[in-house]
Design a protein around this motif. Structure first.
Motif: not given
Lengths: 303, 303, 303, 303
Positions: C241-247
């Motif tokens: 989830s953190g990666d999706f929010a970041y990207r």
């Protein structure tokens, strides 16, 4: 039973094997040891010994030294020691920090790294490292009846240079109020007593204080002997302790240098040394050798 | 030593104590037991027994039954059993699911709940629950030399009604491919063998097959006897196994009903029963009683 | 901006890529899907849609269905739901049982499996599975403005046959008192709503109730819309989830069937579908496609 | 909307409340702060500010400083930073060492303590602590347009005296090869930038570089702005990040001194300060205040 014939046969069988385990490689002093070494000694309470293989070669006793510091700490602090360290198997690798977090900085037992650091921290209190190291050496020399036992300074220095994980454990316990000397000081002392070097013959002789019986040195009370043996059985081989108890049936303490000290209560102290380690970090051939010895002698404590 | 005098004294000392631990309360059948019960029996290999207190009152043996199913499974599967369950202390509570997740559905040892479920699953394969339960009962009856041992159906039913955690463990292992019967079926069988009720005298007699020595029943090989004793020592008291080894120095297996079976290899089987439990879920007075007995007899396996 | 041109370009770019991720293979119905599928649809609040690729092919929405059951549960129970399930990212894989043990059977959030099971358990209470499934379907059909949305019974049956891990989670929560229907009943209902099949066009239209703005269906309150979007952003892609929010910078919910529903608050609902998954279990091309779309449109909620 | 009237009302409401949370007490400098303080400032991109309460009192920004060091590190290293630290919520307390052990010394995100230590270690490389601290101060002063921002040396010294846990984290990462300066040096630098003290007005002004929009300082690229905002939303409030996103709907970063910096992308930077903390270690009244502000302004990024 002819014990000399037995150790000779065991050494022959072990030297013939191809599987030798993996030598510890986190410091160059251990990594450079020839994996073909194998030594074994049985010491009876009265001091008679039966040896085979490289029983006269010095090796780094590493975690086997935790036995001696524990004996000293129990002598000094008695049951108060157990306020700072537990007596249970950890179910985790020897240098794990996980359980410390869940259990408020109290290590599971005195043989995993954080527990051994607490023991060293406890006997260090108010003293200088070199005093404490002198005391540890004198204890071992007295147990072995041999004054020629010393610390390998190169190993100690090398351990210190790779000491971040132990420093992390020490600072972590300090954060939980379970460390009383500066972490660098206790860790430095710890790296030094782990760097003691001994031969199989010296180590087996030194182990007699945990055997009991006629002629064995009496350095601690019989109750403490029993308790240290119990701790060795449940926790002496890190996360492979259950397997060692199942296969060998005797208390033992291993070190990453490839040495193991095994106690047959009332009968003998056995030391083995072979540098290659198994998946749990215990000497591969050493474990097989004492398994063979236990089967041949019927010395298992489990019937 | 006068063993009858010893157990009489121990029973007297225990009954006089005020601290009794906490009776298990997750099912009404256990919760309603009077915490003042205390019974003890020593059985020698030849069948002579020495008893005191409520040694003739039936209680729910619960996890002590895991000893008998393990003996049966080792007889049937031999070392293949160890592909499905380990031999190491868990470092976790008896019904923890944590380690299962980290270790791909292979429980740490056969005495924590998931390990015992695997053992029951292994002996169930291809059979009906009632056949397997008949086999377990016959094994125990044969070991005890007493046909009057049976399952308390009310306890079994009540366990099943509170069985969600064990069902979770079973489904979890099934998800990892380490369960071969429907979870409900294996759990049902497990709840029933845990609900076997025995007296101290029956249990001590039944334990003689793990003692060895003249006159003891030979139901499994001497090697299996040694191995089960080793497992009891390292894992028999859940996360209090290290402490039991340290204090008592003998292999033992406890149950949440307050019973403990203790083995002094080559010497005797000892059973104690007192329903109040300590913080680790083992009988509080039972542990103290065998500690006193071990001190008095010098039967510790650790010297 | 010409949205039709944008989705056409994205579909072309994605179809040209060689890296497609790995199709989920735990049930044959998902394992047999052609990994070359790619579909995308943008739906504006007023119902206009822009599609490209396989936007008209039905796929199994799997965990995307958790959005709709959460919306229904919040409508029925309001904030009482949060007594049974948390609102925090888990830091663990979607089907982990670890945190449940540490946190007394309260799952971290409604999008990991145990949390979604609790949501299904909450809306099931006192009803039959087929009533609840009818309600979920009607909610989705109403949101999509399309009555032709149904459950793939083969997928549901297959999920049930591989349902041990979810049954373990359910029994585990039942053991902690956080489950009120029989685990088999709730899990059966859960497997069915995960087996709903939709096209990208249906899914994007159905997602408009989380967009707000002129013409969007008003099925829940604006406050609930904001909250579900917040949960999607922090927890919608499991441990990625953190990666999706970041990207990407937009709330989204993925399913193991390769679908993702993404919300650009006040602007549009976007659905993508491509069966190959990345290491976190989210559609590989789907994630890349919405990353490209967010960059091109500047719809990131983060500035 | 009249922003001045809004912050005045919020300050009045907050000051009237009885519940104030618990002031951090691990160092005397924080423990002695009066819990009745409350300050709030809204800063628009062009520099206009709206303040109420103790908005002109300096407080220790603590972990809010991690925003500035992250911005500097991203500017220097770009995406190479992500080889040493992740971008996922941790699901663990801010100073947990657990996940580090499971994930080979790579912290979950740059806002938990081990992640922030890695960020400081990265910008320290090859420089002296005082050079790096000068750079951090100049960055903040430039962002705030105010040269009067400095380090409280008493706080820094006190942090160092209670720094065992952070030293443990640093040594642990060093043991995994993810730390390049001596732990004492990096930790010393870290303790100093955490000891920066600012007023609400300074902090809100300094936060404008993460807002974007006309007049805001451009210290990093728009892409970096979006990414830092995304990280704040998913990880900015430790294990309470999901809850903050759910209730407030805006990215924010909290500190144990009771300050929070919140970003409404394209609109404003908001700072609040109240020393009492909630169960997650975030300012209790501060969280309530920004929740009220988000509701009143409709600035939630989620619709």
């Amino acid at each position: 039973m002819d014990l000399q014939q037995l150790v000779t046969q065991i050494a022959k069988d072990m030297i013939a094997r191809r599987d030798r385990g993996i030598v510890a490689d986190y410091i160059p002093e251990l990594a450079s040891i020839d994996p073909d070494h194998f030594g074994i000694t049985i010491a009876l309470p009265d001091g008679r010994i039966y040896s085979a293989g490289d029983s006269d070669t010095r090796f780094s006793i590493q975690s086997v030294s935790k036995l001696f510091t524990l004996a000293i700490a129990l002598g000094k602090l008695g049951d108060r020691l157990w306020q700072r360290v537990g007596r249970e198997p950890s179910g985790q690798p020897f240098n794990s920090i996980l359980q410390l977090e869940h259990e408020q900085g109290i290590p599971r037992n005195p043989f995993i790294n954080p527990g051994a650091l607490v023991v060293t921290d406890a006997i260090l209190q108010g003293h200088e490292p070199r005093e404490v190291l002198g005391e540890v050496l004198r204890f071992i020399q007295s147990a072995a009846g041999d004054g020629d036992i010393r610390i390998d300074e190169n190993v100690a220095r090398s351990e210190a240079m790779h000491g971040d994980r132990n420093l992390a454990l020490a600072h972590f316990m300090a954060a939980h109020g379970n460390f009383f000397n500066p972490p660098e000081k206790t860790c430095g002392t710890y790296f030094h007593h782990c760097a003691i070097e001994m031969t199989c013959e010296q180590l087996a002789r030194a182990g007699r204080f945990l055997v009991g019986g006629e002629g064995a040195p009496r350095l601690i009370s019989p109750a403490s002997v029993r308790r240290i043996n119990a701790l060795m059985l449940t926790c002496g081989h890190y996360d492979g302790s259950g397997d060692f108890a199942y296969r060998v049936g005797l208390p033992g303490k291993s070190g990453v240098g490839g040495g193991i000290l095994v106690i047959a209560p009332g009968r003998a102290a056995i030391s083995v040394w072979s540098p290659g380690l198994n998946a749990h970090g215990n000497s591969h051939l050493g474990t097989l050798a004492v398994e063979q010895l236990a089967r041949a002698t019927g010395w298992s404590i489990f019937g």
